[in-house]
Design an enzyme around this catalytic site. Structure first.
Site, PDB file in Angstrom:
ATOM      1  N   CYS A 172       6.837  10.153  -0.166  1.00  0.00           N
ATOM      2  CA  CYS A 172       5.923  10.974   0.133  1.00  0.00           C
ATOM      3  C   CYS A 172       6.035  11.968  -0.960  1.00  0.00           C
ATOM      4  CB  CYS A 172       6.294  11.469   1.454  1.00  0.00           C
ATOM      5  SG  CYS A 172       4.963  12.958   1.831  1.00  0.00           S
ATOM      6  N   HIS A 225       6.804   4.510  12.422  1.00  0.00           N
ATOM      7  CA  HIS A 225       6.726   4.429  11.013  1.00  0.00           C
ATOM      8  C   HIS A 225       7.608   5.632  10.421  1.00  0.00           C
ATOM      9  CE1 HIS A 225       4.194   4.107   7.032  1.00  0.00           C
ATOM     10  NE2 HIS A 225       5.060   5.228   6.630  1.00  0.00           N
ATOM     11  N   ASN A 279       9.917   4.157   2.641  1.00  0.00           N
ATOM     12  CA  ASN A 279       9.903   3.796   4.245  1.00  0.00           C
ATOM     13  C   ASN A 279      10.966   2.929   4.258  1.00  0.00           C
ATOM     14  OD1 ASN A 279       7.068   4.058   4.850  1.00  0.00           O
ATOM     15  ND2 ASN A 279       6.899   3.311   2.788  1.00  0.00           N
ATOM     16  N   ARG A 323       0.809  -1.111   0.057  1.00  0.00           N
ATOM     17  CA  ARG A 323       0.249   0.049   0.116  1.00  0.00           C
ATOM     18  C   ARG A 323       0.825   1.228   0.117  1.00  0.00           C
ATOM     19  NH1 ARG A 323      -0.905   4.789   2.610  1.00  0.00           N
ATOM     20  NH2 ARG A 323      -0.676   3.714   4.635  1.00  0.00           N
ATOM     21  N   ASP A 324       1.556   1.530   1.206  1.00  0.00           N
ATOM     22  CA  ASP A 324       2.095   2.769   1.176  1.00  0.00           C
ATOM     23  C   ASP A 324       3.370   2.657   0.054  1.00  0.00           C
ATOM     24  OD1 ASP A 324       2.759   5.303   2.335  1.00  0.00           O
ATOM     25  OD2 ASP A 324       4.043   4.629   4.064  1.00  0.00           O
TER      26      ASP A 324
END
Length: 296
Positions: free
Chosen positions: A238, A205, A247, A13-14
């Protein structure tokens, strides 16, 4: 007895939502299957949002329906509003996530509303989730710095985290979204949170823009945090933060935790297989330092 650290894999997802290449449902399914085979038990598989805004997450509900059924694996979906929640519920999802930020400016840029307005959207989701016995996880972005406002006061972060917890989130993940934090600031943040909240509802996170993710996780471990989000091969980034990389890589997190004596449940050989496959699928080199060394 070896202490267990929970890893929440957010690559599907991210990670994928910020990659240039949009994968098919079949490719995403293969990615998640590789993660399951590697021993990951907590996997965020997609996001129930408009494909117009996040094309990489299109058909996440269909993807969820096709996942292998494992009673010991928690698959989750990000659901920004009631419509997204209903889509997740319809395919049998038993855990959803909601997200906001500790920065007003970031919240407006990211989800086009204020922090207070984001919580108003959560109210219906929380009510429906409670009625259906579906767990809700919360995300808070910009817990140290904001690309628009600069430094964020720890007290502001605590306020937002408490609000999510009080609404019914069983766990809240604190997102160091733009990767500018250093261990001293991370320590200050956790101390502020732990003064008012139990460590077992908090997760870290961390993004790796300036190479600080692993040392910030080490500091978090020292403060008693035992849940961390990560993304295989360091996928993601981001879109609202200049130069923000992905990440922290799951491989790098595994290396840190395993060599510190923590249990993760991960099979290293299968993890590296998954890492190679997703990097090949996305046609990009891995961002994991450990994977680069391991495969050299």
């Amino acid at each position: 007895m070896t202490e267990f650290v929970k890893i929440v894999e957010v690559g599907p997802r991210d990670g994928l939502q910020n990659e240039k290449l949009t994968l098919t449902v079949e490719q995403r399914l293969n990615f998640i299957s590789d993660l399951v085979n590697a021993g990951l038990k907590y996997i965020e598989v997609g996001s129930c949002v408009s494909a117009k805004w996040v094309p990489q997450m299109a058909h996440s509900d269909e993807l969820f329906q096709r996942l292998p059924k494992h009673s010991d694996i928690q698959f989750s979906l990000l659901t920004p509003n009631l419509k997204g929640f209903e889509a997740a519920q319809a395919v049998g999802c038993k855990e959803v996530a909601v997200f906001t930020a500790a920065s007003e400016s970031f919240t407006r840029k990211n989800i086009n509303c204020s922090i207070d307005e984001s919580f108003e959207k959560f109210t219906d989701v929380m009510t429906a989730a409670k009625a259906q016995n579906i767990r809700v996880r919360g995300y808070v972005s910009c817990v140290v710095d904001c690309p628009y406002e600069g430094a964020i006061a720890p007290e502001q972060v605590v306020k937002v985290v408490k609000r999510l917890y009080d609404m019914g989130c069983y766990e809240v993940s604190l997102g160091e979204t733009i990767g500018t934090a250093t261990p001293d600031r991370v320590k200050t943040l956790w101390q502020a949170c732990l003064a008012e909240l139990n460590s077992d509802i908090l997760a870290g996170h961390f993004h790796n823009t300036y190479g600080m993710a692993i040392v910030n996780i080490y500091q978090s471990l020292q403060q008693g945090i035992r849940v961390f989000d990560s993304s295989l091969a360091g996928l993601g980034g981001c879109p609202y933060a200049k130069g923000a990389s992905g990440n922290v890589a799951t491989e790098d997190l595994f290396y840190l935790l395993s060599h510190m004596g923590f249990e993760t449940g991960i099979d290293l050989e299968k993890l590296m297989h998954a890492s190679q496959r997703i990097s090949q699928t996305l046609q990009r080199p891995t961002s994991s330092q450990y994977a680069q060394a391991y495969l050299a």
